[in-house]
Motif scaffolding. Structure first.
Motif, short mmCIF file in Angstrom:
data_model
loop_
_atom_site.label_atom_id
_atom_site.label_comp_id
_atom_site.label_asym_id
_atom_site.label_seq_id
_atom_site.Cartn_x
_atom_site.Cartn_y
_atom_site.Cartn_z
N PRO A 43 0.86 -1.23 -0.09
CA PRO A 43 -0.05 0.05 0.18
C PRO A 43 0.94 1.31 0.09
O PRO A 43 1.94 1.39 0.39
CB PRO A 43 -0.71 -0.16 1.14
CG PRO A 43 -0.72 -1.49 1.60
CD PRO A 43 0.58 -1.99 1.11
N TYR A 44 0.36 2.51 -0.68
CA TYR A 44 1.05 3.47 -0.68
C TYR A 44 1.28 4.03 0.90
O TYR A 44 0.24 4.00 1.67
CB TYR A 44 0.11 4.54 -1.50
CG TYR A 44 0.34 4.02 -3.05
CD1 TYR A 44 1.46 4.30 -3.79
CD2 TYR A 44 -0.78 3.90 -3.67
CE1 TYR A 44 1.29 4.07 -5.24
CE2 TYR A 44 -1.07 3.54 -5.07
CZ TYR A 44 0.32 3.63 -5.69
OH TYR A 44 0.12 3.35 -7.08
N VAL A 45 2.40 4.99 1.07
CA VAL A 45 2.25 5.87 2.32
C VAL A 45 1.85 7.03 2.04
O VAL A 45 2.38 7.63 0.98
CB VAL A 45 3.69 5.51 2.75
CG1 VAL A 45 3.94 6.64 3.93
CG2 VAL A 45 4.13 4.15 3.18
N PRO A 46 0.85 7.56 2.62
CA PRO A 46 0.40 8.87 2.39
C PRO A 46 1.27 10.02 2.70
O PRO A 46 2.23 10.08 3.68
CB PRO A 46 -1.04 9.14 3.18
CG PRO A 46 -0.93 8.18 4.37
CD PRO A 46 0.05 6.95 3.58
N CYS A 47 1.52 11.19 2.04
CA CYS A 47 2.29 12.30 2.18
C CYS A 47 1.83 12.91 3.70
O CYS A 47 0.52 12.76 3.83
CB CYS A 47 2.26 13.48 1.28
SG CYS A 47 3.22 13.12 -0.20
N ILE A 49 10.19 -5.10 0.01
CA ILE A 49 9.74 -4.19 -0.97
C ILE A 49 9.27 -2.71 -0.28
O ILE A 49 8.50 -2.77 0.48
CB ILE A 49 8.61 -4.57 -1.92
CG1 ILE A 49 8.98 -6.03 -2.72
CG2 ILE A 49 8.11 -3.53 -3.01
CD1 ILE A 49 7.72 -6.52 -3.31
N VAL A 50 9.90 -1.74 -0.74
CA VAL A 50 9.70 -0.61 -0.27
C VAL A 50 8.45 -0.07 -0.66
O VAL A 50 8.27 0.14 -1.95
CB VAL A 50 10.82 0.62 -0.49
CG1 VAL A 50 10.68 2.13 -0.22
CG2 VAL A 50 12.15 0.21 -0.06
N PRO A 51 7.19 0.70 -0.19
CA PRO A 51 6.18 1.08 -0.48
C PRO A 51 6.42 2.37 -1.34
O PRO A 51 7.31 3.07 -1.30
CB PRO A 51 5.42 1.49 0.70
CG PRO A 51 6.46 1.69 1.72
CD PRO A 51 7.63 0.87 1.79
N GLY A 52 5.36 2.60 -2.20
CA GLY A 52 5.41 4.06 -2.96
C GLY A 52 4.58 5.01 -1.90
O GLY A 52 4.37 4.82 -0.75
N VAL A 53 4.44 5.95 -2.62
CA VAL A 53 3.84 7.44 -1.86
C VAL A 53 2.67 7.87 -2.43
O VAL A 53 2.61 7.93 -3.75
CB VAL A 53 4.89 8.56 -1.53
CG1 VAL A 53 4.21 9.62 -0.71
CG2 VAL A 53 6.05 7.78 -0.77
#
Lengths: 295, 295
Positions: free
Chosen positions: B79-83, B104-108
């Motif tokens: 899951p994306y990490v929110p700003c 795996i590193v999450p997206g944003v």
């Protein structure tokens, strides 16, 4: 041997499609043939044979062609007539590729600080005025792959500009990362109007990606994306024309696309007037034919 | 059995390409492998085998992945990490697909009135600050197929937006009517700067067609079109960011594309600062790795 009541044949010969009309002595359409033999699929030495086949089907009468058939990719290059261009100007520069038998109407170019060209649309624009569907001084809009916005003055094309709106939408639909979301139908509803409103921000390049992101993050329904992106592009297109409040815009298009442009024009507080593009084309080509005949 | 001095392997695993780096205990790159095995060409059940092959080549050490490999099209959806998102936030949501072995590193994601997402670029953005290449409060620009504009606050990604600039140029080059004129090289010269200036008119859709018309009517040299259209698109992109006069923009890109964006940023009276995107990526991924290790 075909026995026909046709007075002449008109061919609207575009890049990818072609429409041929047998026109009767009363100016009415007797028969229409539409196929995909646009100039991209016809070799230069095959045009005479193509036209002979049309005559065999529609009648052994003169043929008047308009569109990309007069371009470097077509049968013979017919130089552009510069603006301002009226029916008389087109008639004066019509090229007989088969003397007395087959002629090609020239396209029109716009000059000034910027450059623009059209081939085929000029017949519809001038025909709209000739048929009384638009006044002699008017702003006309022909949506499509390449949308034409033409200023008519005294019944002539005074200036115009072309927007790549339809082509950009097709590129996005068929080839872009957004493509999967753009397969749905475009309808003039809330999503389309949202897109038109978004165009006011002048952030087209980021708004396009935002549509994808909104679906990925579950904030928007993928089914709405096609309508919203269409609204964004058509809204940007209309916005580029800097319409005055209340300004009438005569729109020449099929009903579905005409409705979308009418909606966007109305959203910019201008006044959309959808007119019959088919009737305009026939009026234009008949007016050209009559003038050629009179010469 | 490969004997390697690698401490860990990093994979920048994108949609169409993949880059793997063996990173030494001193943080330096020992070996780089670049290939076209992006997520579009890897079946979901083939990822473990792909990573095993990397280990066979680069060393039997932990593997840290970033990019589209964490998307629905990849190995596993992270899951994306929110700003606002900083290195600690990414580390907290890093997904171990092979416990202790492969992560795996999450997206944003960006929220607010609009939506946006990134996968992979966050490593470079956070790395630029971690390496001291950009201050903790800065505007960063990563040109490319999808150009990212990120506002950093306190060293975290506070907000960002993505522009489809590179993809639109590629669509026009490969699939549009303008394509024949866009095969040439793009250079930061007078034609490119003309294009940047044209972007100020906010008439992108008609300017694009005008480029074709100017060549057809002999008013412009076809060889200049690629540079002018690139300038028009990059200029529109930069313009959408509404930069303040003198505002520093840190640009993370290869030298050629970085120079084009720097030129457009300077034309808008802001201050371009080109920084080393490769160094930023390595600093970012090493900082993430160190934090994972510390946990």
């Amino acid at each position: 041997m075909v026995v026909s009541a046709a007075a002449f044949i008109v061919v609207d010969w575009g890049t990818t499609n072609r429409r041929a009309y047998a026109i009767g002595h009363d100016g009415g359409v007797i028969e229409t043939v539409r196929d995909a033999n646009g100039v991209l699929s016809v070799a230069r030495d095959a045009y005479a044979g193509e036209v002979a086949a049309m005559r065999a089907r529609l009648g052994d009468v003169p043929v008047l062609c308009a569109g990309m058939v007069g371009s470097t990719r077509g049968w013979a290059e017919v130089p552009y007539v510069p603006c301002p261009a009226g029916i008389d100007d087109l008639v004066a520069k019509t090229l007989w590729v088969e003397p007395g038998r087959t002629a090609i109407v020239p396209g029109v170019s716009a000059g000034g600080a910027r450059s623009d060209v059209m081939r085929g649309e000029e017949v519809q624009l001038l025909g709209a005025v000739a048929a009384g569907l638009a006044p002699p001084d008017a702003l006309l809009c022909q949506p499509g792959t390449h949308c034409k916005w033409a200023r008519m003055e005294g019944g002539r094309i005074a200036d115009f500009r072309t927007t790549m709106t339809g082509e950009v939408f097709a590129l996005l639909r068929h080839h872009s990362l957004l493509g999967d979301f753009l397969k749905g139908d475009v309808v003039d509803g809330p999503a389309f109007r949202d897109g038109v409103a978004m165009a006011g921000e002048n952030t087209l390049l980021s708004d396009l990606f935002g549509e994808r992101a909104a679906v990925l993050t579950g904030r928007r329904d993928a089914a709405d994306v096609a309508s919203r992106v269409s609204g964004l592009l058509i809204g940007s297109d209309v916005r580029e024309q800097a319409l005055r409040p209340g300004e009438p815009v005569h729109i020449l298009a099929d009903p579905a696309l005409g409705q979308l442009y009418a909606s966007a024009v109305a959203a910019m507080a201008a006044q959309p007037i959808v007119i019959d593009s088919h009737a305009a084309f026939l009026a234009g080509i008949t007016a050209i034919w009559d003038k050629i005949h009179d010469r």
